[in-house]
Design a protein around this motif. Sequence first.
Motif, PDB file in Angstrom:
ATOM      1  N   GLN A  38     -25.193   0.442  -2.010  1.00 43.38           N
ATOM      2  CA  GLN A  38     -24.374   1.635  -1.820  1.00 43.38           C
ATOM      3  C   GLN A  38     -22.907   1.418  -2.227  1.00 43.38           C
ATOM      4  OE1 GLN A  38     -24.772   3.177   2.196  1.00 43.38           O
ATOM      5  NE2 GLN A  38     -26.909   2.490   2.343  1.00 43.38           N
ATOM      6  N   PHE A  39     -22.525   0.170  -2.463  1.00 40.90           N
ATOM      7  CA  PHE A  39     -21.122  -0.133  -2.756  1.00 40.90           C
ATOM      8  C   PHE A  39     -20.860  -0.086  -4.261  1.00 40.90           C
ATOM      9  CE2 PHE A  39     -21.718  -3.224   1.025  1.00 40.90           C
ATOM     10  CZ  PHE A  39     -21.731  -2.151   1.902  1.00 40.90           C
ATOM     11  N   LYS A  40     -19.662   0.333  -4.614  1.00 40.24           N
ATOM     12  CA  LYS A  40     -19.266   0.324  -6.028  1.00 40.24           C
ATOM     13  C   LYS A  40     -18.961  -1.105  -6.489  1.00 40.24           C
ATOM     14  CE  LYS A  40     -16.848   3.671  -7.786  1.00 40.24           C
ATOM     15  NZ  LYS A  40     -17.906   4.366  -8.556  1.00 40.24           N
ATOM     16  N   SER A  41     -18.385  -1.897  -5.596  1.00 43.51           N
ATOM     17  CA  SER A  41     -18.167  -3.322  -5.841  1.00 43.51           C
ATOM     18  C   SER A  41     -17.911  -3.992  -4.500  1.00 43.51           C
ATOM     19  CB  SER A  41     -16.998  -3.556  -6.801  1.00 43.51           C
ATOM     20  OG  SER A  41     -15.781  -3.124  -6.225  1.00 43.51           O
ATOM     21  N   TYR A  42     -18.096  -5.316  -4.483  1.00 41.53           N
ATOM     22  CA  TYR A  42     -17.876  -6.046  -3.230  1.00 41.53           C
ATOM     23  C   TYR A  42     -17.817  -7.544  -3.509  1.00 41.53           C
ATOM     24  CZ  TYR A  42     -22.823  -7.303  -3.368  1.00 41.53           C
ATOM     25  OH  TYR A  42     -24.040  -7.806  -3.740  1.00 41.53           O
ATOM     26  N   ALA A  43     -17.285  -8.297  -2.546  1.00 36.85           N
ATOM     27  CA  ALA A  43     -17.286  -9.758  -2.579  1.00 36.85           C
ATOM     28  C   ALA A  43     -17.237 -10.236  -1.138  1.00 36.85           C
ATOM     29  CB  ALA A  43     -16.103 -10.289  -3.364  1.00 36.85           C
ATOM     30  N   PHE A  44     -18.230 -11.017  -0.745  1.00 32.34           N
ATOM     31  CA  PHE A  44     -18.334 -11.448   0.643  1.00 32.34           C
ATOM     32  C   PHE A  44     -18.019 -12.934   0.851  1.00 32.34           C
ATOM     33  CE2 PHE A  44     -21.670  -7.918   1.362  1.00 32.34           C
ATOM     34  CZ  PHE A  44     -20.662  -6.996   1.584  1.00 32.34           C
ATOM     35  N   ASN A  45     -17.974 -13.697  -0.234  1.00 33.36           N
ATOM     36  CA  ASN A  45     -17.766 -15.142  -0.095  1.00 33.36           C
ATOM     37  C   ASN A  45     -16.281 -15.444   0.089  1.00 33.36           C
ATOM     38  OD1 ASN A  45     -18.002 -17.886  -0.035  1.00 33.36           O
ATOM     39  ND2 ASN A  45     -19.195 -18.054  -1.928  1.00 33.36           N
ATOM     40  N   ASP A  46     -15.800 -15.275   1.307  1.00 32.52           N
ATOM     41  CA  ASP A  46     -14.378 -15.468   1.594  1.00 32.52           C
ATOM     42  C   ASP A  46     -14.041 -16.906   1.981  1.00 32.52           C
ATOM     43  OD1 ASP A  46     -15.617 -15.503   4.026  1.00 32.52           O
ATOM     44  OD2 ASP A  46     -14.484 -13.858   4.906  1.00 32.52           O
ATOM     45  N   SER A  47     -14.953 -17.840   1.693  1.00 31.66           N
ATOM     46  CA  SER A  47     -14.676 -19.242   1.986  1.00 31.66           C
ATOM     47  C   SER A  47     -14.257 -20.002   0.727  1.00 31.66           C
ATOM     48  CB  SER A  47     -15.912 -19.907   2.604  1.00 31.66           C
ATOM     49  OG  SER A  47     -16.989 -19.895   1.682  1.00 31.66           O
ATOM     50  N   ILE A  48     -14.260 -19.319  -0.423  1.00 28.85           N
ATOM     51  CA  ILE A  48     -13.856 -19.980  -1.661  1.00 28.85           C
ATOM     52  C   ILE A  48     -12.512 -19.429  -2.128  1.00 28.85           C
ATOM     53  CG2 ILE A  48     -16.261 -20.385  -2.358  1.00 28.85           C
ATOM     54  CD1 ILE A  48     -15.859 -18.125  -4.431  1.00 28.85           C
ATOM     55  N   TRP A  49     -11.764 -20.281  -2.838  1.00 29.44           N
ATOM     56  CA  TRP A  49     -10.464 -19.877  -3.374  1.00 29.44           C
ATOM     57  C   TRP A  49     -10.652 -19.157  -4.704  1.00 29.44           C
ATOM     58  CZ3 TRP A  49      -6.347 -20.183  -0.343  1.00 29.44           C
ATOM     59  CH2 TRP A  49      -6.312 -21.131   0.681  1.00 29.44           C
ATOM     60  N   VAL A  50      -9.912 -18.077  -4.888  1.00 30.21           N
ATOM     61  CA  VAL A  50      -9.904 -17.374  -6.171  1.00 30.21           C
ATOM     62  C   VAL A  50      -8.463 -17.232  -6.642  1.00 30.21           C
ATOM     63  CG1 VAL A  50     -12.036 -16.110  -5.768  1.00 30.21           C
ATOM     64  CG2 VAL A  50      -9.863 -15.102  -5.067  1.00 30.21           C
ATOM     65  N   ASP A  51      -8.284 -17.218  -7.939  1.00 33.64           N
ATOM     66  CA  ASP A  51      -6.957 -17.069  -8.518  1.00 33.64           C
ATOM     67  C   ASP A  51      -6.448 -15.637  -8.302  1.00 33.64           C
ATOM     68  OD1 ASP A  51      -5.040 -16.452 -10.915  1.00 33.64           O
ATOM     69  OD2 ASP A  51      -5.181 -18.639 -10.857  1.00 33.64           O
ATOM     70  N   ILE A  52      -5.159 -15.490  -8.071  1.00 31.04           N
ATOM     71  CA  ILE A  52      -4.571 -14.177  -7.826  1.00 31.04           C
ATOM     72  C   ILE A  52      -4.820 -13.221  -8.992  1.00 31.04           C
ATOM     73  CG2 ILE A  52      -2.320 -14.825  -8.766  1.00 31.04           C
ATOM     74  CD1 ILE A  52      -2.927 -12.474  -5.771  1.00 31.04           C
ATOM     75  N   ASN A  53      -4.929 -13.754 -10.197  1.00 32.89           N
ATOM     76  CA  ASN A  53      -5.179 -12.906 -11.366  1.00 32.89           C
ATOM     77  C   ASN A  53      -6.562 -12.272 -11.310  1.00 32.89           C
ATOM     78  OD1 ASN A  53      -2.688 -13.313 -13.027  1.00 32.89           O
ATOM     79  ND2 ASN A  53      -3.333 -15.442 -12.871  1.00 32.89           N
ATOM     80  N   GLN A  54      -7.512 -12.959 -10.679  1.00 30.58           N
ATOM     81  CA  GLN A  54      -8.830 -12.368 -10.473  1.00 30.58           C
ATOM     82  C   GLN A  54      -8.760 -11.237  -9.461  1.00 30.58           C
ATOM     83  OE1 GLN A  54     -10.762 -16.502  -9.953  1.00 30.58           O
ATOM     84  NE2 GLN A  54     -12.441 -15.234 -10.694  1.00 30.58           N
TER      85      GLN A  54
END
Length: 283
Positions: free
Chosen positions: A178-194
């Motif tokens: 039902q979601f247009k987009s999502y990300a649940f893995n909040d234990s990994i680091w992502v670059d601010i540009n992402q």
Amino acid sequence: MKFLIQLFLLSLLVSSCDYFRAPKEPKAIARVGKSYLYQEDIVDLVPKGTSKKDSIAIVKSFIDRWATQKLLFEAAERNLSNAKVEEFNELINQYKVDLYTKAYVEELVIRQIDTVVTEMQIADYYSKNKQYFKNASELVKMRYINLVKENPKFAKIKSKFSSFTKKDKKELEQLAVQFKSYAFNDSIWVDINQVYEKLPFINIENKQKYISGGINFQYPDSTTVWLVKVNKVLPKDSPTPLEFLKPTIKQIIINNRKLELVNTIEKEITNDAINDKKYEIYK
């Protein structure tokens, strides 16, 4: 039996005629001096489905380019100084040597290289070189959901997104269609540009408002709502976390092994040549 022998002799005669027949000369389509461009050279030049007009233009352009290069090359051979020609010949010969040896050594490396890198090896490399790893930009740990405003389960989704227990996460994953987009893995680091790429309402000018450790917010746009939870933010130029660097460190370790293997291969080839009397240095 006599008929079979006659048939065999006839087939042999036909084959021998084909054998002694002169091979078909390739059809030339252009000439520059003593150089020829043949029809077979342009067989795959025009893509299938190209119109007749465009095909003619493509072939004409190719022939003109071929002719120009030939004419320029012949003019260069006539007019360049002997010193310059010799210099170029040396470069060509060296390029050939480099090309062949590089290809050969790469094949040997591929056959012998150990590409298995353990977690312990990665951690050890990180520990010894930690001071050299600094964030080029901010790193963020976060999760988010983007869904339409009219979603009938919005309150339930928001509640589970906020509490985010293992059970909540599993249920949200089941609702993810039902979601247009999502990300649940909040234990990994992502670059601010992402983050800028995935959450377009956040940019370098307003990031201080939205990217802060522990912040939990809701952002509505014209048709959807963003639910966002930022866990941690690591500033630019701070030591880069090991988990963010694992793929990079693994590749560094493999590349170092390649360099060591190349040196070993080169030494072994030289030593073998010396032992086999194929390589000598005269004193």
